[in-house]
Design a protein around this motif. Structure first.
Motif, PDB file in Angstrom:
ATOM      1  N   ILE A 154      45.925  35.697  38.835  1.00  0.00           N
ATOM      2  CA  ILE A 154      45.409  35.020  40.021  1.00  0.00           C
ATOM      3  C   ILE A 154      46.485  34.112  40.619  1.00  0.00           C
ATOM      4  CG2 ILE A 154      43.756  33.272  40.801  1.00  0.00           C
ATOM      5  CD1 ILE A 154      41.802  34.441  38.697  1.00  0.00           C
ATOM      6  N   ARG A 155      47.159  33.349  39.784  1.00  0.00           N
ATOM      7  CA  ARG A 155      48.179  32.427  40.280  1.00  0.00           C
ATOM      8  C   ARG A 155      49.333  33.180  40.938  1.00  0.00           C
ATOM      9  NH1 ARG A 155      47.387  29.882  34.719  1.00  0.00           N
ATOM     10  NH2 ARG A 155      45.821  28.241  35.075  1.00  0.00           N
ATOM     11  N   ARG A 156      49.727  34.304  40.364  1.00  0.00           N
ATOM     12  CA  ARG A 156      50.833  35.076  40.949  1.00  0.00           C
ATOM     13  C   ARG A 156      50.428  35.697  42.279  1.00  0.00           C
ATOM     14  NH1 ARG A 156      53.568  38.593  36.182  1.00  0.00           N
ATOM     15  NH2 ARG A 156      54.911  39.203  37.945  1.00  0.00           N
ATOM     16  N   LEU A 157      49.202  36.170  42.373  1.00  0.00           N
ATOM     17  CA  LEU A 157      48.720  36.689  43.660  1.00  0.00           C
ATOM     18  C   LEU A 157      48.690  35.583  44.711  1.00  0.00           C
ATOM     19  CD1 LEU A 157      45.704  38.916  42.538  1.00  0.00           C
ATOM     20  CD2 LEU A 157      47.934  39.715  43.327  1.00  0.00           C
ATOM     21  N   HIS A 158      48.193  34.422  44.311  1.00  0.00           N
ATOM     22  CA  HIS A 158      48.108  33.300  45.249  1.00  0.00           C
ATOM     23  C   HIS A 158      49.497  32.896  45.730  1.00  0.00           C
ATOM     24  CE1 HIS A 158      46.372  29.846  47.184  1.00  0.00           C
ATOM     25  NE2 HIS A 158      47.121  29.023  46.494  1.00  0.00           N
ATOM     26  N   ALA A 159      50.475  32.919  44.836  1.00  0.00           N
ATOM     27  CA  ALA A 159      51.847  32.589  45.220  1.00  0.00           C
ATOM     28  C   ALA A 159      52.392  33.588  46.229  1.00  0.00           C
ATOM     29  CB  ALA A 159      52.736  32.539  43.976  1.00  0.00           C
ATOM     30  N   ARG A 160      51.933  34.835  46.132  1.00  0.00           N
ATOM     31  CA  ARG A 160      52.361  35.868  47.085  1.00  0.00           C
ATOM     32  C   ARG A 160      51.508  35.854  48.353  1.00  0.00           C
ATOM     33  NH1 ARG A 160      51.403  41.145  44.266  1.00  0.00           N
ATOM     34  NH2 ARG A 160      51.815  41.904  46.380  1.00  0.00           N
ATOM     35  N   LYS A 161      50.549  34.927  48.417  1.00  0.00           N
ATOM     36  CA  LYS A 161      49.646  34.790  49.578  1.00  0.00           C
ATOM     37  C   LYS A 161      48.758  36.018  49.783  1.00  0.00           C
ATOM     38  CE  LYS A 161      52.737  31.600  51.996  1.00  0.00           C
ATOM     39  NZ  LYS A 161      52.039  30.420  51.438  1.00  0.00           N
ATOM     40  N   VAL A 162      48.367  36.653  48.669  1.00  0.00           N
ATOM     41  CA  VAL A 162      47.387  37.734  48.736  1.00  0.00           C
ATOM     42  C   VAL A 162      45.996  37.104  48.854  1.00  0.00           C
ATOM     43  CG1 VAL A 162      46.372  39.715  47.539  1.00  0.00           C
ATOM     44  CG2 VAL A 162      48.835  39.247  47.345  1.00  0.00           C
ATOM     45  N   PRO A 163      45.202  37.442  49.862  1.00  0.00           N
ATOM     46  CA  PRO A 163      43.859  36.865  49.987  1.00  0.00           C
ATOM     47  C   PRO A 163      43.005  37.163  48.756  1.00  0.00           C
ATOM     48  CG  PRO A 163      44.497  37.936  52.029  1.00  0.00           C
ATOM     49  CD  PRO A 163      45.534  38.308  51.006  1.00  0.00           C
ATOM     50  N   LEU A 164      42.310  36.143  48.277  1.00  0.00           N
ATOM     51  CA  LEU A 164      41.463  36.265  47.093  1.00  0.00           C
ATOM     52  C   LEU A 164      40.000  36.097  47.492  1.00  0.00           C
ATOM     53  CD1 LEU A 164      43.613  34.019  44.736  1.00  0.00           C
ATOM     54  CD2 LEU A 164      43.396  36.498  44.586  1.00  0.00           C
ATOM     55  N   VAL A 165      39.140  36.909  46.881  1.00  0.00           N
ATOM     56  CA  VAL A 165      37.701  36.865  47.147  1.00  0.00           C
ATOM     57  C   VAL A 165      36.981  36.645  45.828  1.00  0.00           C
ATOM     58  CG1 VAL A 165      35.696  38.136  47.998  1.00  0.00           C
ATOM     59  CG2 VAL A 165      37.931  38.436  49.110  1.00  0.00           C
ATOM     60  N   ALA A 166      36.154  35.604  45.764  1.00  0.00           N
ATOM     61  CA  ALA A 166      35.365  35.322  44.567  1.00  0.00           C
ATOM     62  C   ALA A 166      33.909  35.656  44.833  1.00  0.00           C
ATOM     63  CB  ALA A 166      35.513  33.863  44.159  1.00  0.00           C
ATOM     64  N   LEU A 167      33.383  36.673  44.141  1.00  0.00           N
ATOM     65  CA  LEU A 167      31.974  37.038  44.250  1.00  0.00           C
ATOM     66  C   LEU A 167      31.186  36.382  43.130  1.00  0.00           C
ATOM     67  CD1 LEU A 167      32.131  40.869  45.057  1.00  0.00           C
ATOM     68  CD2 LEU A 167      32.083  38.935  46.651  1.00  0.00           C
ATOM     69  N   CYS A 168      29.949  35.998  43.468  1.00  0.00           N
ATOM     70  CA  CYS A 168      29.067  35.325  42.530  1.00  0.00           C
ATOM     71  C   CYS A 168      29.791  34.108  41.938  1.00  0.00           C
ATOM     72  CB  CYS A 168      28.572  36.304  41.469  1.00  0.00           C
ATOM     73  SG  CYS A 168      27.055  35.741  40.633  1.00  0.00           S
ATOM     74  N   ALA A 169      29.722  33.874  40.649  1.00  0.00           N
ATOM     75  CA  ALA A 169      30.242  32.633  40.070  1.00  0.00           C
ATOM     76  C   ALA A 169      31.715  32.689  39.714  1.00  0.00           C
ATOM     77  CB  ALA A 169      29.432  32.270  38.828  1.00  0.00           C
ATOM     78  N   SER A 170      32.449  33.698  40.172  1.00  0.00           N
ATOM     79  CA  SER A 170      33.877  33.770  39.832  1.00  0.00           C
ATOM     80  C   SER A 170      34.693  32.678  40.511  1.00  0.00           C
ATOM     81  CB  SER A 170      34.455  35.150  40.167  1.00  0.00           C
ATOM     82  OG  SER A 170      34.340  35.447  41.534  1.00  0.00           O
ATOM     83  N   TYR A 171      34.047  31.859  41.369  1.00  0.00           N
ATOM     84  CA  TYR A 171      34.765  30.698  41.899  1.00  0.00           C
ATOM     85  C   TYR A 171      35.093  29.721  40.769  1.00  0.00           C
ATOM     86  CZ  TYR A 171      29.733  29.651  42.436  1.00  0.00           C
ATOM     87  OH  TYR A 171      28.385  29.536  42.249  1.00  0.00           O
TER      88      TYR A 171
END
Length: 324
Positions: A99-116
């Motif tokens: 997750i952190r590496r994707l965020h660093a690459r600015k890939v949009p992240l989607v959290a469904l249900c309680a994955s926030y």
């Protein structure tokens, strides 16, 4: 080979909730093919897991991934499919690193249900707004005080991070499809998921988008949906759900922003649209099946709500299907 307009990875977290994931991927499925053969042409998606082994949903259904996590793979969005807190609160270190590496690459992240919760543990939500379910609001706020928890939205986007706490993930999927594939394909998904009301496409339909916290409204909605052909009055409805007309009216105005009679009529008209699209029933039969006193009243209310007669709606819909 035609390049897809939208590429999505869905990361399965142990004990994920099936309904949001199914709604999200079904919206992609209807938008992906010009016909209705579910081919991954205009949209493509992969099922991922940390280990590459099947992951069980909270209902017990196992889903086999198509790939393992790869932070260098190219996706337009990466969706975290969460569910029970036992899964989202105890993620594998490899998932947090992903997750952190994707965020660093600015890939949009989607959290469904309680994955926030998992996004919060990865440190992604600091300073952001996050849509959470009202049942876990206090726990989430205690764990992540630097994140603004919001309970009255079906989903929120904040700087490339999407959070969607409930079962209405098809709305979020339609929003994303509209951005990449055009509004027409987003509309096609909603229509064939039978949620194509214009208010839903604008994100303002309280019948789907709002998480009602009033149990009285929940009981009334259940009764309304089960008795769309009924001619019972609001007073009779109130008695059926253990209330009175004044209290029921006040609860609907506070939660849905409209009185129960107007809300019930909206549900009837939505059902009428489905019957016009999916059956050959005569307009009069549809009027009676959805609780209208006669065809004239039904036609009048339909035109008032949708700007066209039931006959024209059915004709245009069938013409569009023939062109698919």
């Amino acid at each position: 080979m035609l390049k897809p307009d939208l590429r999505v990875a869905i990361v399965l977290i142990d004990q994920f909730t099936l309904t949001p994931v199914a709604g999200f991927v079904d919206a992609l499925r209807f938008a992906a093919d010009r016909s209705f053969d579910s081919r991954q042409i205009l949209c493509q998606w992969e099922w991922l897991s940390v280990t590459g082994e099947p992951v069980s949903a909270s209902c017990g259904l196992p889903i086999a991934p198509t790939k393992r996590l790869d932070p260098d793979a190219e996706y337009d969005y990466v969706v975290l499919a969460g569910g029970l807190l036992s899964g989202v609160m105890n993620p594998e270190p490899a998932l947090l690193d992903y997750i952190r590496r994707l965020h660093a690459r600015k890939v949009p992240l989607v959290a469904l249900c309680a994955s926030y919760f998992t996004l919060g543990l990865a440190g992604i939500l600091k300073g952001r707004r996050c849509a959470v379910h009202f049942t876990v609001q206090e726990r989430f706020a205690a764990l992540f005080p630097e994140t603004q928890a919001v309970v009255d939205k079906s989903y929120i986007e904040d700087s490339g991070v999407f959070t969607c706490p409930g079962g209405s993930a098809f709305e979020l999927a339609a929003e994303i499809i509209g951005r990449h594939c055009g509004k027409r394909r987003a509309q096609k998904s909603l229509e064939y998921l039978l949620v194509a009301d214009e208010d839903i496409r604008r994100g303002t339909d309280n019948s789907v988008a709002h998480v009602y916290q009033d149990p009285l409204v929940h009981r009334a909605l259940d009764y309304m949906r089960a008795h769309l052909d009924s001619h019972c009055t609001i007073r009779e409805l109130a008695l059926q759900v253990g209330s009175n007309e004044r209290q029921l009216n006040r609860a609907f105005l506070a939660n849905a922003g409209q009185p129960p009679a107007q809300f019930w009529r909206k549900l009837r008209l939505q059902e009428a649209r489905k019957l016009l699209s999916d059956t050959s029933l005569h307009v009069t039969q549809i009027a009676y099946a959805t609780g209208f006193s006669d065809a004239s009243h039904f036609i009048q209310q339909f035109r008032k709500s949708y700007g066209e007669t039931p006959h024209l709606f059915r004709k245009l819909r069938h013409n569009a299907e023939r062109l698919q």
